[in-house]
Design an enzyme around this catalytic site. Structure first.
Site, short mmCIF file in Angstrom:
data_model
loop_
_atom_site.label_atom_id
_atom_site.label_comp_id
_atom_site.label_asym_id
_atom_site.label_seq_id
_atom_site.Cartn_x
_atom_site.Cartn_y
_atom_site.Cartn_z
N ARG A 253 -31.99 77.33 -12.10
CA ARG A 253 -30.52 77.21 -12.16
C ARG A 253 -29.90 76.52 -10.93
O ARG A 253 -28.71 76.25 -10.91
CB ARG A 253 -29.90 78.60 -12.37
CG ARG A 253 -29.96 79.04 -13.83
CD ARG A 253 -29.35 80.39 -14.02
NE ARG A 253 -30.24 81.46 -13.60
CZ ARG A 253 -29.83 82.70 -13.29
NH1 ARG A 253 -28.56 83.00 -13.33
NH2 ARG A 253 -30.71 83.62 -12.95
N TYR B 292 -18.75 50.75 24.33
CA TYR B 292 -20.09 51.23 23.99
C TYR B 292 -20.91 51.29 25.27
O TYR B 292 -21.05 50.29 25.98
CB TYR B 292 -20.78 50.31 22.98
CG TYR B 292 -22.22 50.75 22.77
CD1 TYR B 292 -22.50 51.94 22.10
CD2 TYR B 292 -23.27 50.02 23.29
CE1 TYR B 292 -23.80 52.39 21.95
CE2 TYR B 292 -24.59 50.47 23.15
CZ TYR B 292 -24.84 51.65 22.48
OH TYR B 292 -26.13 52.10 22.35
N ARG C 226 -16.45 34.13 33.13
CA ARG C 226 -15.75 33.68 31.93
C ARG C 226 -15.31 32.24 32.13
O ARG C 226 -15.23 31.77 33.27
CB ARG C 226 -14.54 34.56 31.65
CG ARG C 226 -13.52 34.52 32.76
CD ARG C 226 -12.32 35.43 32.47
NE ARG C 226 -11.34 35.33 33.54
CZ ARG C 226 -10.68 36.34 34.07
NH1 ARG C 226 -10.92 37.56 33.66
NH2 ARG C 226 -9.80 36.14 35.01
#
Ligand code: UD1
Ligand code: MG
Length: 470
Positions: free
Chosen positions: A23, A379, A453
């Site tokens: 069941r 992160y 950059r």
């Protein structure tokens, strides 16, 4: 939260777990379904072991391999003896499969019979039951219920002594009105159990060898049959389907919540807390709604857990707070730290005192020194950060080159400007300053500014593109 009980007699435990549990509509054997993050069978084994038993025998049939595999790496496994019952011919037959491995010879040897699908039995109850049995008496755990249908009825004589158990399918209409039922849990002197079971037949409505038939035999042989009548029906409630599983889960969780409240923990809503493992708490702990604790979790004093938080296998130190929606696993969070809202702290994370991890920050295998802050959208994986480091929004520690993972080391008081990428392995020495938007792929010495950059160009007279006409 079981208590270990000393018993004077030699006790062996037999747990019946051979049934299929159709069941449940599951490919998993019934007794492997969990309550509070722990399989039903482990709950029962733990309760049995807490009785200082000599040995614990588990009778398995359906899904035996799966059950045994599950216990291969559990610490309790060494004490388990498996008995197999290939065909489920009845509870008496099931107990018989375990007896050859049990020393039944001693006068005072007792057998405690438990069901693998009756998980919430309490150790206090079992201790009482064991206390009432000896070489010339048995003890049964019974329940008085208004809904006895389907269960074995306790038959008493005019002196109120128990003389037999009659199964529902074999009961007369009058016997069916009896409200005292057999929980199935009993303690029987071992030698007699062996003798009686050898005589049990299967001439009954179900064609099964009933364990319960030994009760009439015991009564006829002049044994005393003691009953411990139980009050909390949940303790002897068996699980046959998912509805009963869910019902027992809620009962178990409500018990956990009540124990926490009694210990002084503030719960915003005791019905909206789930503990799937062990939770240890200090004083003045506050827990908001919809919080799940999994595995081993320790909360120090004055810890606050916000709404919708999941914490797994983690320790959180004094005064730290976990804000709403955070997911924390395998972490060591020290004192007065603040995590979230919506932070994801993954295994191998160590957050030292006063660290602040803000929204949408993910950490993994990362050690953050005292007072270090990663406030937004970052992160941090495979990295060691010193004290008072400032991790700007959008910073990514790029630890994976597609094949291997690399480690980066960041010193004390380093400032990492927003939207920087640290291509591991790199070392940023103490007081290094990283300009926003930098891609850093070589080490930065102490007290240096690193700008990684493209230089900005301003082009005058720029005309915006026009929408073309069709
Ligand atoms: C049994 C009792 C009944 C009691 C009820 C309580 C008998 C004959 N009846 O009935 O008096 O009121 O439990 O729930 O004992 N099992 C095996 N092998 C078998 C049969 C059963 O291992 O051959 C195990 C099942 O997996 C289960 C337990 O024994 O864990 C009980 O079996 P179940 O079929 O549920 O017994 P009931 O008919 O409910
Ligand atoms: Mg049953």
């Amino acid at each position: 939260m079981n208590t270990t009980v000393n018993t004077k007699r030699a006790l062996d435990v037999v747990i019946l777990a051979a049934g299929k549990g159709s069941r449940m509509h599951s490919s998993k054997p019934k007794v492997l379904h969990p309550i509070g993050g722990k399989t039903m069978l482990e709950h029962v084994i733990d309760a049995g072991c807490a009785m200082n038993s000599r040995s614990t025998h588990v009778v398995v049939g359906y899904g035996a391999d799966q059950i045994q595999q599950h216990f291969e790496h559990k610490p309790s496994q060494a004490d388990l003896v498996w008995a197999s019952q290939d065909q489920q011919l009845g509870t008496g037959h099931a107990v018989q499969q375990a007896l050859p491995a049990i020393d039944t010879s001693g006068n005072d040897n007792l057998v405690l019979i438990l069901y693998g699908d009756v998980p919430l039995i309490k150790t206090e109850t079992l201790a009482r039951l064991i206390d009432q049995a000896d070489a010339s008496s048995l003890s049964l755990l019974t329940l008085i219920t208004e809904t006895p249908a389907g269960l074995g009825r306790i038959i008493r004589d005019e002196k109120d002594s128990i003389v037999a158990i009659v199964e529902e399918k074999d009961a007369t209409d009058e016997e069916k009105t009896i409200q005292e039922i057999n929980s199935g849990i009993m303690v029987v002197p071992a030698q007699s159990l062996d003798d009686w079971l050898a005589k049990v037949g299967n001439e009954n409505q179900q064609g099964e060898y009933y364990l319960t038939d030994v009760i009439a035999m015991a009564a006829e042989s002049g044994f005393t049959i003691n009953a411990t009548v139980i009050r909390d029906s949940f303790e002897v409630q068996g699980v046959n389907d998912k509805t009963q599983l869910a019902l027992l889960e809620r009962h178990y969780q409500m018990n956990n919540a009540e124990q926490l409240l009694e210990a002084g923990v503030s719960l915003r809503d005791p019905a909206r807390l789930d503990i799937r493992g062990e939770l240890i708490v200090g004083s003045d702990v506050e827990i908001d709604v919809n919080v799940i604790f999994e595995g081993d979790v320790t909360l120090g004093n004055n810890v606050k857990i916000g709404a919708n938080v999941i914490v797994k296998d983690t320790s959180i130190g004094d005064g730290s707070k976990i804000l709403a929606g955070s997911n924390i696993e395998g972490a060591d969070i020290r004192s007065n730290a603040s995590v979230g809202p919506y932070a994801r702290v993954r295994p191998g994370t160590v957050l030292n005192d006063e660290v602040k991890i803000g929204n949408f920050v993910e950490t993994k295998n990362a050690v953050l020194g005292k007072g270090t802050k990663a406030g937004h959208l970052a992160y941090i994986g495979d990295a060691t950060l010193g004290e008072n480091v400032n991790v700007g929004a959008g910073t990514i520690v790029c630890n994976y080159d597609g094949v291997n993972k690399h480690q980066s080391i960041i010193g004390n008081n380093v400032f990492i400007g927003s939207n920087s990428v640290l291509v591991s392995p790199v070392v940023l020495e103490d007081n290094a300053f990283i300009a926003a938007g930098s891609a850093i792929n070589s080490d930065v010495p102490s007290d240096h500014l690193a700008v990684g950059r493209g230089k900005q160009r301003n082009i005058p007279g720029w005309k915006r593109p026009k929408k073309s006409e069709l």
